[in-house]
Scaffold this motif. Sequence first.
Motif, PDB file in Angstrom:
ATOM      1  N   ALA A   9      -1.400  -3.102  -2.872  1.00  0.00           N
ATOM      2  CA  ALA A   9      -1.520  -4.028  -1.746  1.00  0.00           C
ATOM      3  C   ALA A   9      -2.111  -5.370  -2.210  1.00  0.00           C
ATOM      4  O   ALA A   9      -1.655  -6.448  -1.818  1.00  0.00           O
ATOM      5  CB  ALA A   9      -2.376  -3.408  -0.650  1.00  0.00           C
ATOM      6  N   ALA A  36      -2.608   2.660  -3.809  1.00  0.00           N
ATOM      7  CA  ALA A  36      -2.288   1.914  -2.590  1.00  0.00           C
ATOM      8  C   ALA A  36      -3.086   0.612  -2.514  1.00  0.00           C
ATOM      9  O   ALA A  36      -2.546  -0.458  -2.191  1.00  0.00           O
ATOM     10  CB  ALA A  36      -2.556   2.787  -1.367  1.00  0.00           C
ATOM     11  N   VAL A  37      -4.383   0.679  -2.803  1.00  0.00           N
ATOM     12  CA  VAL A  37      -5.227  -0.524  -2.734  1.00  0.00           C
ATOM     13  C   VAL A  37      -4.791  -1.537  -3.793  1.00  0.00           C
ATOM     14  O   VAL A  37      -4.655  -2.746  -3.511  1.00  0.00           O
ATOM     15  CB  VAL A  37      -6.703  -0.132  -2.928  1.00  0.00           C
ATOM     16  CG1 VAL A  37      -7.578  -1.378  -3.076  1.00  0.00           C
ATOM     17  CG2 VAL A  37      -7.183   0.702  -1.739  1.00  0.00           C
ATOM     18  N   ALA A  81      -4.049  -2.259   4.226  1.00  0.00           N
ATOM     19  CA  ALA A  81      -3.636  -1.035   3.532  1.00  0.00           C
ATOM     20  C   ALA A  81      -4.736   0.028   3.600  1.00  0.00           C
ATOM     21  O   ALA A  81      -4.451   1.217   3.809  1.00  0.00           O
ATOM     22  CB  ALA A  81      -3.292  -1.351   2.085  1.00  0.00           C
ATOM     23  N   THR A 117      -4.992  -6.193   1.677  1.00  0.00           N
ATOM     24  CA  THR A 117      -5.600  -4.982   1.115  1.00  0.00           C
ATOM     25  C   THR A 117      -6.406  -4.242   2.176  1.00  0.00           C
ATOM     26  O   THR A 117      -6.405  -3.004   2.229  1.00  0.00           O
ATOM     27  CB  THR A 117      -6.499  -5.352  -0.072  1.00  0.00           C
ATOM     28  OG1 THR A 117      -5.723  -6.072  -1.037  1.00  0.00           O
ATOM     29  CG2 THR A 117      -7.077  -4.112  -0.721  1.00  0.00           C
ATOM     30  N   GLY A 134       0.810  -1.211   0.000  1.00  0.00           N
ATOM     31  CA  GLY A 134       0.000   0.000   0.000  1.00  0.00           C
ATOM     32  C   GLY A 134       0.846   1.265   0.000  1.00  0.00           C
ATOM     33  O   GLY A 134       0.533   2.238  -0.691  1.00  0.00           O
TER      34      GLY A 134
END
Length: 532
Positions: free
Chosen positions: A151, A147-148, A172, A169, A47
Amino acid sequence: MPDRLRAVASVFRSCRSRIRSSRAPAAIAASRWTRLLAVLLVGLAGGLIGLLLGGRIQTAVGPTDVSLALRPAWSGGTIVRIPPLGALHLDTHWGPIALEARVTALRPESARSLIEGKGDLSALTDRITEQLRHGVTVLLLRAAAGAVAAALFAGLLVFRSWRRALLGTGAAAAGLVSLALLFWTTFNPQAIAEPRYTGLLANAPQVVGDARSIVERFSAYRAQLARLVGNVSKLYSVTSTLPTYEPDPSTIRVLHVSDIHLNPAAWSVIRSVGTQFKVNMIIDSGDLTDHGSRPEDRFAEEIESLKVPYVFVRGNHDSRGTQRAVGRQKNAVVLDDTVKEIEGLRVYGVGDPRFTPDKTTRDDDVGAEQLRARGAQLAAELRASGTVPDLAVVHDPREAEGFSGATPLVLSGHNHERSTTLLPTGTRLFVQGSTGGAGLRGLEKEQPTPIELSILYFSRADRRLQGWDDIRLGGLGLTSAQIERHLETRPDRTISPSPPATTTVSPSFPSLPPSEWPTTTPLSPRPSREGG
């Protein structure tokens, strides 16, 4: 034989079953927690990488193109980079992620229109605000999406399991929510009013702006952003030279220097800063020379070239001959237990009682308590005369402490290290660093002593300090420059005199013969421009 093999295999399976059954539940649980921790760490790491990679955008802000990006930084904040001029550092928020804005291009036609004042300023402010809001919003959405996605990809790559990838996820996403909450709770809209500038010194006033334009409420934040963009456009304009600094006429600008210690380079710095900031006067809190000798008197001749009033009080390295040499300069104002009104400010000053030009003449005989007592005695006489100066100037901070409650501001030096303290009476004690880099003494340490000086902003209406810019230049051989703005949080605060002492302390100065002790002259209740 096969029966024997089957028997051995049976025994082996039995032993393995016993070994498995003998494993403690705690060990199994620890293994599960280890796997869970690994999943969370992978998700958070992925993330963070996605946040930094996705957190980049190019957007238009007024007449400029600005690159916005998220950067790892323990102290958070916002950095506005204006190459090649320098950078502004704003303490907008706290956290492990900083926002960096870099001016990458200027559209000449739009910039020329802004500089020449075409168009409605309020409309420009609204447009710049909307463009910034849009750019930051897109930046944050892209960063969150990055970021998602990163992750999820990291979880699948490492564990090859959708369940674990989704769990990472989620970690994150929780980290993103935590960062958002941290930013929201620590956001400081006042940060734009107190920037720290690093870069080319000559351009500093145009980038930072005048103290009177400081924002004090969030409602004024947008206008300050527009002003910042306008200043950057002026600096980048290819159609003209750098613009002159236009200070607010309701502001008195004072350049405070101290402890020059015979360093000729200091005059160039003082002249440059004084010109760029268009100061109304210069105040020198002592130690202009090193030994106070007659040959050093010529060093004071540079004062006339500064073209503005040069207020001087004697330091412990300055002789009375030094004081007279300064007084011979046309624009010099020597204060020695006197008050004069200069450029609208009532200034009181007194020279240092000691003369200790080298290490063979130690000043230990005059202790801190004696200096404080002398300052308190002079302050008491000042109050008794009915005079309340706008600021006082002495050389030693210990003597300056005695003026607590007698004036809103006391300037001093001596320590070769800048500091400021708000005393219980409401008086601010301002100690300047060495504007000469401590002279030859500046080379005694591992790192050269930096050159320090400050611009003080006073209101012409009430003659109270509104804020100041601290300027710091790298020591000998270094080229770094930094300007940091500070605001006076309560410029109109009440100054309460210190409780009167029950006994009168008469300070003595054994390091000087009686003929050299400073004399105390009565002060007129209302000093004129010619002094009291």
